[in-house]
Motif scaffolding. Structure first.
Motif, mmCIF file in Angstrom:
data_model
loop_
_atom_site.group_PDB
_atom_site.id
_atom_site.type_symbol
_atom_site.label_atom_id
_atom_site.label_comp_id
_atom_site.label_asym_id
_atom_site.label_seq_id
_atom_site.Cartn_x
_atom_site.Cartn_y
_atom_site.Cartn_z
ATOM 1 N N SER A 82 0.814 -1.223 0.000
ATOM 2 C CA SER A 82 0.000 0.000 0.000
ATOM 3 C C SER A 82 0.843 1.266 0.000
ATOM 4 O O SER A 82 0.364 2.345 -0.354
ATOM 5 C CB SER A 82 -0.927 0.006 1.220
ATOM 6 O OG SER A 82 -0.178 0.068 2.418
ATOM 7 N N GLY A 83 2.107 1.154 0.444
ATOM 8 C CA GLY A 83 2.978 2.331 0.473
ATOM 9 C C GLY A 83 2.892 3.137 1.745
ATOM 10 O O GLY A 83 3.532 4.195 1.848
ATOM 11 N N ASP A 84 2.131 2.670 2.738
ATOM 12 C CA ASP A 84 1.992 3.418 3.992
ATOM 13 C C ASP A 84 2.944 2.940 5.073
ATOM 14 O O ASP A 84 3.226 3.678 6.018
ATOM 15 C CB ASP A 84 0.551 3.297 4.518
ATOM 16 C CG ASP A 84 -0.448 4.016 3.629
ATOM 17 O OD1 ASP A 84 -0.051 5.039 3.030
ATOM 18 O OD2 ASP A 84 -1.611 3.566 3.530
ATOM 19 N N LEU A 85 3.434 1.712 4.968
ATOM 20 C CA LEU A 85 4.251 1.147 6.044
ATOM 21 C C LEU A 85 5.594 1.856 6.172
ATOM 22 O O LEU A 85 5.981 2.276 7.269
ATOM 23 C CB LEU A 85 4.457 -0.347 5.806
ATOM 24 C CG LEU A 85 5.296 -1.073 6.867
ATOM 25 C CD1 LEU A 85 4.603 -1.015 8.221
ATOM 26 C CD2 LEU A 85 5.557 -2.516 6.442
ATOM 27 N N VAL A 86 6.328 1.992 5.064
ATOM 28 C CA VAL A 86 7.677 2.585 5.121
ATOM 29 C C VAL A 86 7.642 4.027 5.620
ATOM 30 O O VAL A 86 8.433 4.395 6.512
ATOM 31 C CB VAL A 86 8.366 2.478 3.747
ATOM 32 C CG1 VAL A 86 9.702 3.223 3.762
ATOM 33 C CG2 VAL A 86 8.587 1.016 3.380
ATOM 34 N N PRO A 87 6.754 4.924 5.099
ATOM 35 C CA PRO A 87 6.698 6.280 5.659
ATOM 36 C C PRO A 87 6.362 6.297 7.149
ATOM 37 O O PRO A 87 6.890 7.141 7.893
ATOM 38 C CB PRO A 87 5.587 6.950 4.834
ATOM 39 C CG PRO A 87 5.558 6.195 3.559
ATOM 40 C CD PRO A 87 5.873 4.778 3.923
ATOM 41 N N SER A 88 5.516 5.373 7.601
ATOM 42 C CA SER A 88 5.175 5.320 9.021
ATOM 43 C C SER A 88 6.364 4.870 9.860
ATOM 44 O O SER A 88 6.587 5.388 10.959
ATOM 45 C CB SER A 88 3.988 4.383 9.249
ATOM 46 O OG SER A 88 2.810 4.923 8.696
ATOM 47 N N VAL A 89 7.123 3.907 9.340
ATOM 48 C CA VAL A 89 8.329 3.472 10.054
ATOM 49 C C VAL A 89 9.329 4.617 10.148
ATOM 50 O O VAL A 89 9.927 4.863 11.202
ATOM 51 C CB VAL A 89 8.957 2.253 9.346
ATOM 52 C CG1 VAL A 89 10.328 1.933 9.946
ATOM 53 C CG2 VAL A 89 8.038 1.044 9.455
ATOM 54 N N ILE A 90 9.508 5.345 9.040
ATOM 55 C CA ILE A 90 10.436 6.485 9.042
ATOM 56 C C ILE A 90 9.973 7.556 10.023
ATOM 57 O O ILE A 90 10.780 8.102 10.802
ATOM 58 C CB ILE A 90 10.558 7.071 7.626
ATOM 59 C CG1 ILE A 90 11.223 6.058 6.694
ATOM 60 C CG2 ILE A 90 11.356 8.371 7.640
ATOM 61 C CD1 ILE A 90 11.251 6.483 5.237
ATOM 62 N N GLY A 256 -1.574 13.112 12.060
ATOM 63 C CA GLY A 256 -0.742 12.281 11.200
ATOM 64 C C GLY A 256 -0.251 12.946 9.937
ATOM 65 O O GLY A 256 0.335 12.286 9.079
ATOM 66 N N THR A 257 -0.460 14.249 9.784
ATOM 67 C CA THR A 257 -0.033 14.949 8.571
ATOM 68 C C THR A 257 1.422 15.396 8.684
ATOM 69 O O THR A 257 2.001 15.439 9.770
ATOM 70 C CB THR A 257 -0.915 16.180 8.323
ATOM 71 O OG1 THR A 257 -0.810 17.067 9.460
ATOM 72 C CG2 THR A 257 -2.371 15.763 8.157
ATOM 73 N N GLY A 258 2.013 15.738 7.533
ATOM 74 C CA GLY A 258 3.359 16.303 7.523
ATOM 75 C C GLY A 258 4.439 15.356 7.983
ATOM 76 O O GLY A 258 5.416 15.785 8.606
ATOM 77 N N GLY A 259 4.298 14.064 7.714
ATOM 78 C CA GLY A 259 5.323 13.111 8.106
ATOM 79 C C GLY A 259 5.289 12.713 9.558
ATOM 80 O O GLY A 259 6.307 12.303 10.119
ATOM 81 N N THR A 260 4.119 12.821 10.208
ATOM 82 C CA THR A 260 3.995 12.444 11.617
ATOM 83 C C THR A 260 3.100 11.226 11.819
ATOM 84 O O THR A 260 2.725 10.930 12.947
ATOM 85 C CB THR A 260 3.419 13.620 12.435
ATOM 86 O OG1 THR A 260 2.110 13.949 11.947
ATOM 87 C CG2 THR A 260 4.318 14.836 12.344
ATOM 88 N N LYS A 261 2.758 10.546 10.733
ATOM 89 C CA LYS A 261 1.896 9.369 10.864
ATOM 90 C C LYS A 261 2.747 8.183 11.300
ATOM 91 O O LYS A 261 3.289 7.432 10.496
ATOM 92 C CB LYS A 261 1.187 9.060 9.550
ATOM 93 C CG LYS A 261 0.150 7.934 9.656
ATOM 94 C CD LYS A 261 -0.486 7.628 8.319
ATOM 95 C CE LYS A 261 -1.366 8.779 7.852
ATOM 96 N NZ LYS A 261 -2.089 8.432 6.601
ATOM 97 N N THR A 262 2.885 8.001 12.597
ATOM 98 C CA THR A 262 3.661 6.899 13.139
ATOM 99 C C THR A 262 2.879 5.593 13.018
ATOM 100 O O THR A 262 1.710 5.579 12.628
ATOM 101 C CB THR A 262 4.004 7.163 14.607
ATOM 102 O OG1 THR A 262 2.775 7.295 15.350
ATOM 103 C CG2 THR A 262 4.816 8.437 14.758
ATOM 104 N N LEU A 263 3.533 4.496 13.388
ATOM 105 C CA LEU A 263 2.873 3.198 13.330
ATOM 106 C C LEU A 263 1.667 3.148 14.251
ATOM 107 O O LEU A 263 0.641 2.551 13.914
ATOM 108 C CB LEU A 263 3.871 2.098 13.692
ATOM 109 C CG LEU A 263 4.953 1.814 12.651
ATOM 110 C CD1 LEU A 263 6.023 0.901 13.231
ATOM 111 C CD2 LEU A 263 4.352 1.200 11.398
#
Length: 312
Positions: A82-90, A256-263
């Motif tokens: 889905s492409g959501d896991l890696v940004p959330s991990v980062i 969760g916006t702006g790169g703050t969507k954690t796991l």
């Protein structure tokens, strides 16, 4: 006819056998004392985790209750494609790392200050602990409206006074907004751990360094800092474990916006906004596995104090 040497050997064997029996009995007693806690921990953690694994293999969207059924590993395929896991991990790694490092640095600074004999030191310690005693949701609300608000926030008021432009923190700097709140809240936690380490340092060693002409910086660098290594490792491990699970500041301040969507927020989004129980369970299982891998590596490499009892 028995000789004295034969009798002595028999006595030694009996003594060794008795010691082995005592050792076995002690081990059994220790295991029996540990067993209730182990069973309770097993029931509290592993059974829900097994149920979560079961949910992760099902098609279960609360919007379509009639379509619940077994779909195997399809939810895991969705997790990794889905492409959501890696940004959330980062996002999780960035927020956790920055918050832990900054809270450690500020905690060390305040611990050094409060370790000195100053007037009102007890009151200052009590006031310093207060942020950590606040509920995370309450702290997030205080910072969102009283500190970071564009119109009435104290931070933007101070910026106006010196002629600087106003910052919409939650939208312009969402990552640093969360990091600042977490640093403010966990600095007292780190300070308490490091202050305990400073107060456990021998005064005779510091006095000897002063007599030998060592400067304050060299004393801190070569004596105090190595002494605090164990406490820094403990604070880092415990702080990381707590901050990894942080949810309230992100949900209240940035959504969760702006790169703050954690796991943690991603799981909430899938389960309570998307209402997709199966996919949320799959994200939960993957999160647990990733956390276990990171924790195992950290315990075996970085935090040797937990593996060797403090021996270096």
């Amino acid at each position: 006819m028995t000789t004295p040497s034969t009798t002595h050997q028999a006595t030694l064997k009996e003594t060794a056998r008795a010691r082995d029996l005592i050792r076995i009995k002690t081990a059994r007693t220790n295991r029996s004392l540990f067993l209730p806690a182990f069973i309770f921990l097993l029931l509290l953690t592993q059974i829900p985790f097994l149920i979560t694994i079961g949910f992760s293999t099902m098609r279960w969207n609360l919007l379509y209750p009639a379509q619940i059924g077994f779909i195997g590993f399809a939810n895991y395929v969705s997790v990794f494609t889905s492409g959501d896991l890696v940004p959330s991990v980062i996002a999780t790694v960035l927020i956790t790392a920055l918050s832990v490092i900054l809270s450690l640095l500020f905690g060390l600074l305040f611990a050094i200050l409060l370790d000195r004999k100053l007037p009102g030191r007890a009151i200052a310690r009590t006031l310093m602990i207060t942020p950590f005693l606040l509920m995370p949701a309450g702290a997030a609300l205080i910072w969102k409206f009283s500190m970071f608000d564009t119109n009435i926030g104290m931070v933007n008021w101070a910026l106006r006074q010196v002629g600087l432009p106003v910052i919409a923190w939650s939208t312009d700097l969402p990552l640093w907004t969360v990091v600042i709140v977490l640093t403010w809240q966990f600095t007292p936690f780190m300070m308490l751990i490091l202050l305990a380490g400073l107060q456990g340092q021998g005064n005779d060693v510091l006095e000897a360094a002063r007599v030998d002409g060592a400067s304050a910086w060299n004393t801190f660098r070569f004596i105090t800092l190595p002494h605090l290594r164990m406490y820094i490792e403990i604070g880092t491990l415990l702080g990381t474990d707590i901050i990894l699970q942080v949810f309230d500041p992100i949900a209240i301040m940035t959504k969760g916006t702006g790169g703050t969507k954690t796991l943690a927020y991603l799981l909430y989004e899938r389960a309570f906004i998307g209402l997709n129980v199966g996919e949320a369970a799959a994200y939960g299982v993957v999160t647990v596995i990733l956390t276990l891998i990171v924790a195992t590596i950290a315990l075996r490499t970085l935090f040797k104090v937990f593996m060797s009892g403090g021996e270096r």
